[in-house]
Design an enzyme around this catalytic site. Sequence first.
Site, short mmCIF file in Angstrom:
data_model
loop_
_atom_site.label_atom_id
_atom_site.label_comp_id
_atom_site.label_asym_id
_atom_site.label_seq_id
_atom_site.Cartn_x
_atom_site.Cartn_y
_atom_site.Cartn_z
N HIS A 190 0.85 -1.19 0.00
CA HIS A 190 0.00 0.00 0.00
C HIS A 190 0.88 1.24 0.00
CE1 HIS A 190 0.78 -1.30 4.14
NE2 HIS A 190 0.84 -0.01 4.44
N HIS A 211 0.91 5.11 1.19
CA HIS A 211 0.28 6.10 2.05
C HIS A 211 0.29 7.43 1.30
CE1 HIS A 211 0.85 3.91 6.02
NE2 HIS A 211 1.70 3.26 5.27
#
Length: 143
Positions: free
Chosen positions: A107, A109
């Site tokens: 992922h 951010h």
Amino acid sequence: MGRASPKPAAPASCIFCEIGQHRAPAYVVYEDTETMAFLDIFPFTRGHLLVIPKRHAPRLTDLPFPDQATLLRSVDVLCRRAERLTSDYNVALNAGANAGQIVFHVHFHVIPRYGEPNPFLAASRAPLKVRDAEELVTTLSAP
Ligand code: 5GP
Ligand code: ZN
């Protein structure tokens, strides 16, 4: 002898796979067939969000390059939307426990910055509040 699968098997339970498949709740602000973005449950700053591939991969380099490119295109979309909150932001990716990775589903951010000197401290974080989350979804999910 089979060839190694290019798709890393998802662990028995991966919270970001669950969110990506709508089996766990999240404040989703963007979704397409291959990627999703949602608000971080424990944000460093207001509007802190996470951009994931729906396909499970522990880290960026576990994804085939076309999937990396697709993910980065969604990061671009979310960076532009983050600019609705403030002009500045950090984009971060933690790879491995020593780099602070807690959820082993890749992922990015996107962390909006409002002039705070250093928000990357445990003390800066507070759980996402429902009312703020709903406002942020309205702001960030509009195309
Ligand atoms: P990492 O340290 O692995 O790069 O970041 C994982 C991030 O995921 C953290 O910022 C954490 O607050 C967030 N997070 C962990 N579990 C959940 C969850 O169930 N829902 C959401 N929305 N965020 C989560
Ligand atoms: Zn996963």
